[in-house]
Design a protein around this motif. Structure first.
Motif, PDB file in Angstrom:
ATOM      1  N   UNK A   1     -12.583   7.655  14.368  1.00 43.03           N
ATOM      2  CA  UNK A   1     -11.670   6.948  13.332  1.00 43.03           C
ATOM      3  C   UNK A   1     -10.364   8.436  12.174  1.00 43.03           C
ATOM      4  N   UNK A   2      -9.778   7.555  11.614  1.00 44.12           N
ATOM      5  CA  UNK A   2      -8.767   8.157  11.034  1.00 44.12           C
ATOM      6  C   UNK A   2      -8.578   7.601  10.305  1.00 44.12           C
ATOM      7  N   UNK A   3      -8.525   8.185   8.555  1.00 47.53           N
ATOM      8  CA  UNK A   3      -8.361   8.936   7.350  1.00 47.53           C
ATOM      9  C   UNK A   3      -7.047   8.257   6.677  1.00 47.53           C
ATOM     10  N   UNK A   4      -6.121   7.734   5.893  1.00 45.64           N
ATOM     11  CA  UNK A   4      -4.720   7.941   5.479  1.00 45.64           C
ATOM     12  C   UNK A   4      -4.747   7.097   3.946  1.00 45.64           C
ATOM     13  N   UNK A   5      -3.083   7.080   3.535  1.00 45.00           N
ATOM     14  CA  UNK A   5      -3.683   6.777   2.295  1.00 45.00           C
ATOM     15  C   UNK A   5      -2.866   5.019   2.634  1.00 45.00           C
ATOM     16  N   UNK A   6      -3.497   4.291   2.465  1.00 48.19           N
ATOM     17  CA  UNK A   6      -2.416   3.046   2.754  1.00 48.19           C
ATOM     18  C   UNK A   6      -0.809   2.675   2.265  1.00 48.19           C
ATOM     19  N   UNK A   7      -0.967   1.584   2.216  1.00 49.94           N
ATOM     20  CA  UNK A   7       1.311   1.811   2.869  1.00 49.94           C
ATOM     21  C   UNK A   7       1.458   1.365   0.847  1.00 49.94           C
ATOM     22  N   UNK A   8       2.400   1.356   0.774  1.00 45.42           N
ATOM     23  CA  UNK A   8       2.287   1.701  -0.440  1.00 45.42           C
ATOM     24  C   UNK A   8       2.934   0.040  -1.810  1.00 45.42           C
ATOM     25  N   UNK A   9       3.209  -1.016  -0.864  1.00 42.93           N
ATOM     26  CA  UNK A   9       2.273  -2.701  -1.418  1.00 42.93           C
ATOM     27  C   UNK A   9       1.408  -2.478  -1.615  1.00 42.93           C
ATOM     28  N   UNK A  10       0.411  -2.052  -0.427  1.00 48.58           N
ATOM     29  CA  UNK A  10      -1.410  -2.068  -0.924  1.00 48.58           C
ATOM     30  C   UNK A  10      -1.257  -1.740  -1.883  1.00 48.58           C
ATOM     31  N   UNK A  11      -1.080  -0.156  -2.143  1.00 53.39           N
ATOM     32  CA  UNK A  11      -1.591   0.869  -3.150  1.00 53.39           C
ATOM     33  C   UNK A  11      -1.217   0.206  -4.726  1.00 53.39           C
ATOM     34  N   UNK A  12       0.054  -1.096  -4.945  1.00 46.74           N
ATOM     35  CA  UNK A  12       0.830  -1.980  -5.830  1.00 46.74           C
ATOM     36  C   UNK A  12      -0.539  -2.643  -6.144  1.00 46.74           C
TER      37      UNK A  12
END
Lengths: 377, 99
Positions: free
Chosen positions: A260-271
């Motif tokens: 399993x991995x956790x990280x922030x989603x990419x910038x456009x997905x955040x938008x």
């Protein structure tokens, strides 16, 4: 008619398997309607990247792509392999996406492949490089491939979305064929190993993951060792992230893995979401990973659900001899793999459910694929 | 998905490879289905949106399905539950093997 003998396929699914099986059987394929109905049609960047990788390791092949990328014509050549190769896997899929086909192609290449892959080492969609190193490579042992020529070094890690990881892979070619496997005894779990990693975050998070995971395992088995692998600076890639990969080892040498991995989603997905999502806490992640591993153990079978596809392909590539393997419940990916194997290699498995242990036994007679690329001196 | 399907069907061979005679037919049927769905709904709709709606339940008919070997389970069981622990106790070397 004779000119257009290539096999016609539709859609983008099982892109990797189709290319791999086409290459190994020297079948020309034409894949049409690749996401033709999608808002953004054609091949995705990672699929193009895979084609480039294929282009790097083979010779005498042709790859034709139409302008929109919805139609691909591929005529396989010889896999030559070679040393000192380098490939940028991009940041759309993890390196695991590329490792799975590479290992199969590497077995049937002219020379051993050693390649440096750059990109995302751990992500949620693909098996992580840790899983690959601890589990996937060891599957080959059961098919008569000694492991001394195989290597996977993680020089730096990279989490999504920006990646920045780098691994070095060596795959040995085989002399002529694999050997058929009779691999049905899954044994009992004797120990649990694992690696937790963190990139560009506090190393303390790893201990929190391990503590939570161990809390679950303590009810079952005392022999649990989870290493930590903290990466900072340039070895930590360009994005923050953390995760864990766990492997259950059985008395018969089977390996069941999860990661399993956790990280922030990419910038456009955040938008799109318009706010920064909250990440799973290390404690929850540890519990999640441990539960997933126990789930795999409960399923039974000699490989975990992630490796079913690879297992079936290896069986089908064996010489004309009976291979017998046992897996847990068939996964959708496994089923699709079986269908692809039937289409390309003309190998049909005999699939028998085993009601006592809730597992499935598969038997097949291999297609006898030989390493024709290898130079005979 | 596969779990429930394989439990229901006694013959896994049929599930995987389909019936020999209806192999081609089943593909055609799937195509009919998708056409019927789209005509029921609004007439003008970007095709991409239809795909997204379908993606919620990934099916075998989706020819552009994601190429992903990991299998995601919808929900995880609570493995601190005593009954569950008992159910796989014997899959570990620490299990009770005197029986």
């Amino acid at each position: 008619m004779g000119r257009d003998k290539s096999r016609r396929l539709y859609g983008s699914r099982h892109f990797r398997q189709r290319l791999v099986l086409a290459t190994l059987t020297s079948t020309a394929v034409t894949i049409e309607d690749i996401r033709s109905g999608d808002a953004s049609p054609g091949l995705r960047p990672y699929e193009v990247s895979l084609l480039r990788l294929l282009d790097k390791i083979s010779d005498h092949h042709t790859i034709d792509l139409n302008e929109t990328g919805t139609k691909l014509r591929y005529r396989p050549g010889v896999i030559i392999g070679g040393k000192g190769l380098e490939h940028d896997c991009g940041v759309h899929r993890g390196i695991g996406y590329f490792l799975e086909p590479l290992i199969l192609l590497g077995l049937f290449s002219r020379a051993p492949i050693s390649i440096r892959l750059k990109g995302i080492t751990n992500d949620t969609k693909d098996p992580s490089v840790d899983t690959f190193r601890t589990t996937t490579l060891h599957m080959l042992k059961h098919f008569g491939v000694p492991l001394d020529g195989f290597d996977l070094n993680i020089d730096s890690r990279g989490s999504p979305p920006l990646g920045g990881g780098e691994v070095f892979l060596r795959v040995r070619n085989i002399n002529s064929t694999l050997t058929a496997a009779n691999w049905v005894d899954e044994g009992m779990v004797k120990r649990i190993r694992g690696v937790s990693f963190s990139t560009r975050v506090s190393p303390q998070l790893e201990n929190r993951i391990i503590y939570a995971a161990r809390g679950i395992f303590n009810r079952f088995i005392p022999d649990v060792h989870i290493h930590t692998d903290h990466r900072s600076g340039s070895a930590g890639g360009r994005s923050p992230g953390y995760g864990v990969s766990l492997v259950a080892e059985t008395t018969t040498g089977c390996l069941l893995s999860v990661d399993v991995t956790v990280s922030y989603p990419s910038v456009d997905e955040i938008n799109e979401e318009s706010e920064k999502p909250e990440l799973t806490s290390p404690e929850d992640l540890g519990v999640q990973a441990a539960s997933m591993l126990l789930e795999e153990v409960a399923q039974g079978g000699v490989v975990d659900s992630t490796h079913q596809g690879l297992l079936f392909i290896l069986c089908a590539l064996c010489p004309p001899d009976v291979s017998k393997v046992r897996v847990g419940q068939l996964t959708p990916y496994g089923i699709e793999t079986l269908r692809n194997i039937r289409d390309f290699l003309d190998v049909k498995f005999i699939i028998k459910p085993d009601p006592n242990s809730n597992t499935v036994t598969l038997k097949c007679v291999g297609a006898g694929v030989k390493n024709l690329a290898r130079k005979i001196s | 998905l596969a779990r429930t399907m394989s439990r229901r069907s006694d013959n896994l061979m049929q599930l995987v490879y389909g019936l020999p005679s209806t192999k081609l037919g089943s593909v055609a049927e799937e195509n009919d289905d998708s056409e019927a769905n789209s005509s029921d709904d609004e007439f003008f709709r970007p095709k991409g949106q239809k795909q997204q709606a379908k993606n919620e339940s990934p099916s075998f008919g989706d020819i552009d399905g994601e190429d992903c070997s990991k299998f995601f389970k919808a929900e995880l069981k609570d493995w601190s539950n005593e009954d569950l622990i008992k159910s796989i106790r014997d899959r570990f070397v620490t299990g009770n093997w005197s029986k």
